[in-house]
Design an enzyme around this catalytic site. Structure first.
Site, PDB file in Angstrom:
ATOM      1  N   CYS A  94       4.762 -12.019 -35.115  1.00  0.00           N
ATOM      2  CA  CYS A  94       4.846 -13.207 -35.943  1.00  0.00           C
ATOM      3  C   CYS A  94       3.470 -13.492 -36.648  1.00  0.00           C
ATOM      4  CB  CYS A  94       4.953 -14.314 -34.890  1.00  0.00           C
ATOM      5  SG  CYS A  94       5.021 -15.948 -35.286  1.00  0.00           S
ATOM      6  N   CYS A 119      17.363 -16.427 -24.574  1.00  0.00           N
ATOM      7  CA  CYS A 119      16.257 -17.147 -25.411  1.00  0.00           C
ATOM      8  C   CYS A 119      15.995 -15.588 -26.349  1.00  0.00           C
ATOM      9  CB  CYS A 119      14.955 -17.200 -24.609  1.00  0.00           C
ATOM     10  SG  CYS A 119      13.732 -17.385 -25.841  1.00  0.00           S
ATOM     11  N   CYS A 152      -0.621 -18.762 -33.695  1.00  0.00           N
ATOM     12  CA  CYS A 152      -1.022 -19.877 -33.143  1.00  0.00           C
ATOM     13  C   CYS A 152      -1.896 -19.513 -32.145  1.00  0.00           C
ATOM     14  CB  CYS A 152       0.170 -20.502 -32.250  1.00  0.00           C
ATOM     15  SG  CYS A 152       1.542 -21.372 -33.653  1.00  0.00           S
ATOM     16  N   CYS A 168       7.704 -18.868 -21.859  1.00  0.00           N
ATOM     17  CA  CYS A 168       7.265 -19.242 -23.222  1.00  0.00           C
ATOM     18  C   CYS A 168       5.862 -18.733 -23.657  1.00  0.00           C
ATOM     19  CB  CYS A 168       7.333 -20.826 -23.326  1.00  0.00           C
ATOM     20  SG  CYS A 168       8.766 -21.660 -22.982  1.00  0.00           S
ATOM     21  N   SER A 203      13.905 -23.384 -32.610  1.00  0.00           N
ATOM     22  CA  SER A 203      12.680 -23.870 -32.634  1.00  0.00           C
ATOM     23  C   SER A 203      11.605 -23.440 -33.763  1.00  0.00           C
ATOM     24  CB  SER A 203      12.135 -23.472 -31.303  1.00  0.00           C
ATOM     25  OG  SER A 203      10.857 -24.062 -31.128  1.00  0.00           O
ATOM     26  N   CYS A 257      -0.653 -18.534 -28.246  1.00  0.00           N
ATOM     27  CA  CYS A 257       0.507 -17.680 -28.170  1.00  0.00           C
ATOM     28  C   CYS A 257       0.296 -16.431 -28.390  1.00  0.00           C
ATOM     29  CB  CYS A 257       1.559 -18.196 -29.242  1.00  0.00           C
ATOM     30  SG  CYS A 257       3.138 -17.389 -28.890  1.00  0.00           S
ATOM     31  N   GLU A 293      11.861  -8.668 -27.355  1.00  0.00           N
ATOM     32  CA  GLU A 293      12.408  -9.251 -26.010  1.00  0.00           C
ATOM     33  C   GLU A 293      13.336 -10.323 -26.302  1.00  0.00           C
ATOM     34  OE1 GLU A 293       8.765  -8.026 -23.064  1.00  0.00           O
ATOM     35  OE2 GLU A 293       8.215  -9.693 -24.249  1.00  0.00           O
ATOM     36  N   GLU A 314       8.817 -16.820 -35.944  1.00  0.00           N
ATOM     37  CA  GLU A 314       9.100 -17.877 -36.353  1.00  0.00           C
ATOM     38  C   GLU A 314      10.507 -17.917 -37.421  1.00  0.00           C
ATOM     39  OE1 GLU A 314       8.165 -21.279 -36.383  1.00  0.00           O
ATOM     40  OE2 GLU A 314       9.579 -21.324 -37.865  1.00  0.00           O
ATOM     41  N   LEU A 338       5.087 -29.017 -31.569  1.00  0.00           N
ATOM     42  CA  LEU A 338       4.161 -30.057 -32.192  1.00  0.00           C
ATOM     43  C   LEU A 338       2.942 -29.827 -31.405  1.00  0.00           C
ATOM     44  CD1 LEU A 338       3.841 -32.319 -34.084  1.00  0.00           C
ATOM     45  CD2 LEU A 338       4.468 -33.891 -32.069  1.00  0.00           C
ATOM     46  N   HIS A 339       2.742 -29.954 -30.210  1.00  0.00           N
ATOM     47  CA  HIS A 339       1.510 -29.802 -29.461  1.00  0.00           C
ATOM     48  C   HIS A 339       0.248 -30.493 -29.705  1.00  0.00           C
ATOM     49  CE1 HIS A 339       4.204 -26.613 -28.312  1.00  0.00           C
ATOM     50  NE2 HIS A 339       3.648 -25.597 -29.263  1.00  0.00           N
TER      51      HIS A 339
HETATM   52  N1  SAH Z   1       7.878 -19.707 -33.752  1.00  0.00           N
HETATM   53  C1  SAH Z   1       8.792 -20.787 -33.112  1.00  0.00           C
HETATM   54  C2  SAH Z   1       9.538 -20.077 -32.127  1.00  0.00           C
HETATM   55  C3  SAH Z   1       8.901 -19.889 -30.790  1.00  0.00           C
HETATM   56  S1  SAH Z   1       9.255 -20.936 -29.530  1.00  0.00           S
HETATM   57  C4  SAH Z   1       8.020 -22.075 -32.705  1.00  0.00           C
HETATM   58  O1  SAH Z   1       6.817 -22.059 -32.755  1.00  0.00           O
HETATM   59  O2  SAH Z   1       8.788 -23.007 -32.252  1.00  0.00           O
HETATM   60  C5  SAH Z   1       8.382 -20.822 -28.379  1.00  0.00           C
HETATM   61  C6  SAH Z   1       7.579 -21.853 -27.784  1.00  0.00           C
HETATM   62  O3  SAH Z   1       6.743 -21.608 -26.622  1.00  0.00           O
HETATM   63  C7  SAH Z   1       6.820 -22.674 -28.707  1.00  0.00           C
HETATM   64  O4  SAH Z   1       6.989 -24.083 -28.608  1.00  0.00           O
HETATM   65  C8  SAH Z   1       5.470 -22.322 -28.579  1.00  0.00           C
HETATM   66  O5  SAH Z   1       4.381 -23.227 -29.142  1.00  0.00           O
HETATM   67  C9  SAH Z   1       5.629 -22.251 -27.044  1.00  0.00           C
HETATM   68  N2  SAH Z   1       4.579 -21.490 -26.550  1.00  0.00           N
HETATM   69  C10 SAH Z   1       3.715 -20.450 -26.983  1.00  0.00           C
HETATM   70  N3  SAH Z   1       2.780 -19.949 -26.174  1.00  0.00           N
HETATM   71  C11 SAH Z   1       2.805 -20.398 -24.991  1.00  0.00           C
HETATM   72  C12 SAH Z   1       2.479 -20.499 -23.966  1.00  0.00           C
HETATM   73  N4  SAH Z   1       1.236 -19.565 -23.421  1.00  0.00           N
HETATM   74  N5  SAH Z   1       2.606 -21.348 -22.691  1.00  0.00           N
HETATM   75  C13 SAH Z   1       3.705 -22.106 -23.148  1.00  0.00           C
HETATM   76  N6  SAH Z   1       4.430 -22.433 -24.006  1.00  0.00           N
HETATM   77  C14 SAH Z   1       3.954 -21.574 -25.201  1.00  0.00           C
END
Ligand code: SAH
Length: 334
Positions: free
Chosen positions: A103, A96, A107, A324, A182, A110, A83, A151, A206-207
């Site tokens: 992937c 994007c 996480c 996201c 990212s 996600c 997508e 990723e 980071l989260h």
């Molecule tokens: N793998 C890379 C690229 C993905 S970027 C990375 O981890 O950075 C997508 C972004 O959306 C990342 O920051 C991811 O952590 C965030 N993300 C994933 N699931 C999400 C959700 N349900 N709501 C909001 N952000 C989310």
């Protein structure tokens, strides 16, 4: 292929290397999709090109439209799907793009990681994501964020080639400062990325401010912990002098407590960075809830008071599951 690789190709078939520039112009500026349309390269060479290369057009399988945002399901040559999401900002159109089919980072919050990685998206396919959507909409894409499925640093070589191809002035000519990669924090690749000759933006997912919590949310943290991640970012900053973005999704009562904001401020103190707070997009089958507006604003204020630059991410496309963390590769072939 990057321009340099294409130049080597022409040299290898005993042709002048400037033909690579001509070919870039045909493909990316004149946007041909058939070698027969080329008028300034001789017939035998065109035949050779036809036997060595093909135009990899991505097929738009589905398109969903919301205000300021369009989500595309794109079919690759082997029928797998990815997508891409086009967002209209006042500063331009930002795309994007996905970097992998599925992937492996797993996480916990996600959706994209619910299907294991099936393969890399090749550099040329990433370029085609841009070209297919420019063609469909007729607009120029001015910014690219590699924040779709996958990723990027698990597909590092293709990412670097992709940047070289789209940044090349003889081709799409997308400014490197308009490209953002990212990553969830694959530390060795952050070091490598610091040394490439392109001024690309880096965002880090980071989260969580502590290893204990981050390891629960993101398994990659068990391999590269926060300390090693911050070390690599200091190296990136020393090499590039470019401000880093930290993405921080707001998960209700998980990572949005006042104490988390304090820990985060302590962790990032003195770094040339800013924090982008992302309201969590709830997705099917994942139990986390989005933090309330009040909790997000309190978190924001705590960071501000502690002199951390912070923004709250504008939301796009949650109605069409284009936000996201909501993108996914379909498991079955289309
Ligand atoms: N793998 C890379 C690229 C993905 S970027 C990375 O981890 O950075 C997508 C972004 O959306 C990342 O920051 C991811 O952590 C965030 N993300 C994933 N699931 C999400 C959700 N349900 N709501 C909001 N952000 C989310």
């Amino acid at each position: 292929m990057t321009l340099e690789k294409l130049e080597d190709y022409f040299l290898s078939i005993n042709e002048k290397k400037y033909k690579a520039r001509q070919l870039f112009d045909w493909i990316y500026v004149k946007k041909i999709d058939n070698f027969d349309n080329i008028t300034n390269i001789k017939k035998e060479v065109i035949e050779k090109l036809k036997s060595d290369f093909y135009f990899d057009k991505l097929e738009i399988v589905k398109k969903e439209v919301d205000v300021d945002v369009k989500k595309y399901l794109l079919k690759l040559h082997d029928d797998r799907t990815i997508e891409a999401v086009l967002m209209e900002h006042d500063y331009g159109n930002s795309l994007c793009i996905s970097s992998e089919v599925g992937c492996n980072m797993n996480c916990s919050f996600c959706e994209s990681g619910k299907i294991k990685k099936q393969r890399n998206v090749e550099s040329g396919e990433m370029v085609s994501e841009i070209m297919a959507i420019e063609k469909d909409t007729g607009v120029r894409i001015s910014h690219v964020v590699i924040m779709g499925i996958g990723e990027p640093f698990d597909n590092y070589d293709n990412i670097v080639d992709f940047i070289a191809i789209v940044n090349n002035p003889f081709g799409i000519n997308l400014g490197s400062r308009h490209i953002t990669v990212s990553t969830c924090g694959i530390v060795p690749k952050i070091y490598e990325f610091s040394d490439i000759p392109y001024q690309v933006n880096l965002a880090i997912s980071l989260h969580a401010p502590t290893d204990n919590l981050r390891s629960k949310l993101m398994p990659i943290n068990k391999v590269y912990n926060i300390e090693s991640l911050i070390e690599s970012i200091k190296y990136y900053l020393s090499k590039t002098n470019r401000r880093v973005t930290f993405e921080y999704i707001m998960l209700d009562k998980v990572n949005d407590n006042p104490s988390d904001a304090m820990e985060l401020a302590k962790l990032l103190k003195g770094l040339n960075c800013y924090v982008n707070l992302i309201p969590y997009n709830e997705t099917s089958g994942i139990e986390y809830k989005r933090s309330s507006k009040t909790r997000i604003l309190e978190f924001y204020d705590t960071l501000k008071k502690n002199n951390i630059n912070v923004t709250i991410r504008r939301e796009f496309g949650s109605k069409i599951s284009a936000a996201c963390g909501q993108l996914k590769s379909s498991k079955e072939k289309v």
